[in-house]
Structures are given as structure tokens and as C-alpha cells.
Design an enzyme around this catalytic site. Sequence first.
Site, mmCIF file in Angstrom:
data_model
loop_
_atom_site.group_PDB
_atom_site.id
_atom_site.type_symbol
_atom_site.label_atom_id
_atom_site.label_comp_id
_atom_site.label_asym_id
_atom_site.label_seq_id
_atom_site.Cartn_x
_atom_site.Cartn_y
_atom_site.Cartn_z
ATOM 1 N N GLY A 71 37.566 40.368 41.555
ATOM 2 C CA GLY A 71 38.801 40.341 42.322
ATOM 3 C C GLY A 71 38.622 40.649 43.793
ATOM 4 O O GLY A 71 39.274 40.046 44.651
ATOM 5 N N ASN A 152 48.049 48.550 40.565
ATOM 6 C CA ASN A 152 46.981 49.084 39.728
ATOM 7 C C ASN A 152 47.052 50.590 39.517
ATOM 8 O O ASN A 152 46.404 51.122 38.614
ATOM 9 C CB ASN A 152 45.611 48.725 40.330
ATOM 10 C CG ASN A 152 45.436 49.276 41.725
ATOM 11 O OD1 ASN A 152 46.273 49.055 42.610
ATOM 12 N ND2 ASN A 152 44.353 49.992 41.961
ATOM 13 N N GLN A 180 45.462 42.969 37.680
ATOM 14 C CA GLN A 180 45.995 43.769 36.575
ATOM 15 C C GLN A 180 46.933 42.978 35.669
ATOM 16 O O GLN A 180 47.422 43.518 34.674
ATOM 17 C CB GLN A 180 46.740 44.993 37.122
ATOM 18 C CG GLN A 180 45.858 46.029 37.784
ATOM 19 C CD GLN A 180 44.960 46.783 36.816
ATOM 20 O OE1 GLN A 180 45.221 46.839 35.626
ATOM 21 N NE2 GLN A 180 43.895 47.379 37.333
ATOM 22 N N ALA A 201 37.290 39.612 35.143
ATOM 23 C CA ALA A 201 37.119 39.582 33.688
ATOM 24 C C ALA A 201 37.102 40.967 33.065
ATOM 25 O O ALA A 201 37.562 41.156 31.928
ATOM 26 C CB ALA A 201 35.828 38.841 33.335
ATOM 27 N N HIS A 202 36.588 41.958 33.777
ATOM 28 C CA HIS A 202 36.432 43.279 33.148
ATOM 29 C C HIS A 202 37.758 44.011 32.960
ATOM 30 O O HIS A 202 37.802 45.066 32.330
ATOM 31 C CB HIS A 202 35.436 44.140 33.938
ATOM 32 C CG HIS A 202 35.940 44.654 35.251
ATOM 33 N ND1 HIS A 202 36.330 45.952 35.431
ATOM 34 C CD2 HIS A 202 36.100 44.045 36.443
ATOM 35 C CE1 HIS A 202 36.713 46.135 36.687
ATOM 36 N NE2 HIS A 202 36.583 44.978 37.329
ATOM 37 N N CYS A 331 38.109 52.331 42.462
ATOM 38 C CA CYS A 331 37.425 51.960 43.703
ATOM 39 C C CYS A 331 37.507 53.068 44.746
ATOM 40 O O CYS A 331 36.802 53.046 45.744
ATOM 41 C CB CYS A 331 38.026 50.676 44.265
ATOM 42 S SG CYS A 331 37.923 49.277 43.138
#
Length: 382
Positions: A71, A152, A180, A201-202, A331
Site C-alpha cells: 500500500g 486504520n 483496510q 495482501a497482508h 508503521c
Amino acid sequence: MQKVYLDNAATTPVREEVIVRMQEALAGCFGNPSSTHGFGRTAKTAIEQARKNIAKYLNAHPSEIIFTSGGTEADNMIIRSAVRDLGIRTIITSKIEHHAVLHTAEEMVKEYGISLHFVDLDPMGNPQMDHLEQLLDSDQTKKLVSLMHINNEIGNAIDIEAISHLCKAKDAYFHSDTVQSIGHYPWDVAQTPIDFMTAAAHKFHGPKGIGFAYIRKNSGLKPLIFGGSQERGYRAGTEPFHNIVGLEEAFLKAYDNLEEERAYVSGLKKYFIEKLEASLPEAKFNGLSGDMDQSTYTLVNVCLPFPEDKALMLLFHLDLKGIACSKGSACQSGSNGSSHVLKEILSEEDMKKPSLRFSFSKFNTREEIDYVVGVLSDFSRN
């Protein structure tokens, strides 16, 4: 000691089917997708099939799906290219976006001298539509609006339909960080006039290091990474075939089981809210995360009624008890600062209290929630 993982907004466990698919790809399909021999063609065919399958569920054209490392790269690529290639002179966003958007927009101010405006938020953290419209009407510059679908940290779900149609009516480009929400909500880009979206993807039980950007056809964006013709020329470099098919498998499983898994995870969130309110009635849910209708079903963000001295030990205590959650975006975990999202919506008094994000997946259970709420309740009494 019990182990409970409630940090699925940071990353999710990888589905077993995804692991198997990736192992098969690594073992049996190692050709370079750009090679013209059979080994390469096999890999290339599988990549294009993955692109088609993803596009089908979004009601997009396959050429509009561009694989990225995730992302953050997709957000950077879209925002940077929009300023450089589309003549964007004004970016409109909010102060509670992911830093992949905020920091990129701020960098565009430094590099290109564009204007950056922040839409007003209501007390719960939702963008004010009337102010957004005012910003869109403020001058005649070409504009890019960037507002995330699901926040998020606090889980607020914006009215993406209304915002996308407003941007279209005002002749502005609309980008949404949908990291999200893709894999958790159905999409139809033919009905929602959004220009750019991003996915990782995660966040839906796939591998890390792979995601995609949705870039509407004929947008005018040009590549940021040069060196080859991969990904329709948008992103040079040998494609990570094993990661792409892992993303595809996770994506298809997410949407094939969407209603069933959404109902189950929604039930877990509702159960968590009920249990926490019964055990710690002074706890407050930040933003709209405690509202089952106006926030995502995958997370809650709760301000806990603990004094500042105890708050410092809370995450450490939970970790010792085998509980994984977070105080904000993963992050930002290396930063000593408070959440930039919560600073925008909480009072100074509540900012002194610990706020934690608990996020759920299909792999969680009610028994795990009982354990977590029990640990929090014991901590409050000790």
C-alpha cells in the site's frame, strides 16, 4: 501462557491455502515472467490470470490493476505521479490519513510547490462534506482528493460513494487508501467513480511485500520506476511471481468467504464491546469504532480508564500475558510520539490515558476475547 493475536489491522496470519500456493510457485514455477521460453510464459500467464481474477471482483479492467510492493508504494506512486503527470496543483486530504499519504503530500509541497489543504473533521473524526465542497470550489486549480475509506486506527468508514460522486461533479481526481477495506468489503469501481485505490495482501491473510494499485484507464499517470516494461510500463522490475499468486489466493478466498467471515468477525467485535463495557464501564471507544454500523467490523480503538503512571506499563503487561494489540499504526511503532489520529479527536485529558487498538480476524475466538478482557480487568484492579 495463552497467546492471543488481536493486531490484525497491522498484519494478518497467512491462510494455509496461500502458503501452499506460494510453495508450489516457488518450487515449480521459477521462470522469469519476461522470458519468452516456456518457463517464463508459464509464470507470465499465471500473473495475468491473477490480474484478471482481481479485476473481476472489483468490476475493473485487468489493465487497471498494477502490482506493487504494498500500500505504501502504491500511495506514493499515485500521489507523486498525479502531481508530476496530471498537473495537480492542490491536494485535499485529512489530518488522520496514513502517513504514506500525509508524508507524500507534504513532500509534494516541498518539491513542486503545490497547495495542501486539510478537510475539517467532525468530533468523531469524519470529514465534513460541506467543507470538502468548499475546498473543491475554492479556486480553479486541478485537484486531487485523498481520503482513506477505512481509518486504520479508529476504524471510521467514510461515505466513499458520496465523496467520489462529489469529486467527479467538481472535476477533481479522487484517490482512496483502501488498504483496510479491500478484502473486507465488496467493490464496484464501475459504479463508484474513484480514480485510484490501493491494497496490501497482508491485510487480508496474504503475504507481506505485495499489493496493488487500481489506476483507472486513461488516467494519464506515468511510471516512477524505469528499466523495463513490466506492469504495463508502470513499474519496472521482475515480478515477484510467488507473491502475486499468494495475493491472488488470499484475495479470492477473502471474497469467496466474505459474507460468512464478515458475520463471524462482526460477532467477535460486538462481543468484545459488550464484554469490555461490562468489565470497564468507564472505557470509551475512540472515533466511531464502537459503532457497528459506522465503522469497520474488524477493529475497535478504546481509551481505557487507567492513570498515566499505569498506562506506561499496559502494553508491556499485555505482551507478558501473550496478548498482541497496538496503540496505533504499526508503521509508527518506532516513534515515541502519540497517535496523530487520536490527537485530532481526543481531549488533552483523554490523550493522557492509554488508547489501544484491538483488531480481529477469522482466526480469533470468543474465548480469546474473554481472556483479554479478563487481563484488562485485573490490570485495572491491581
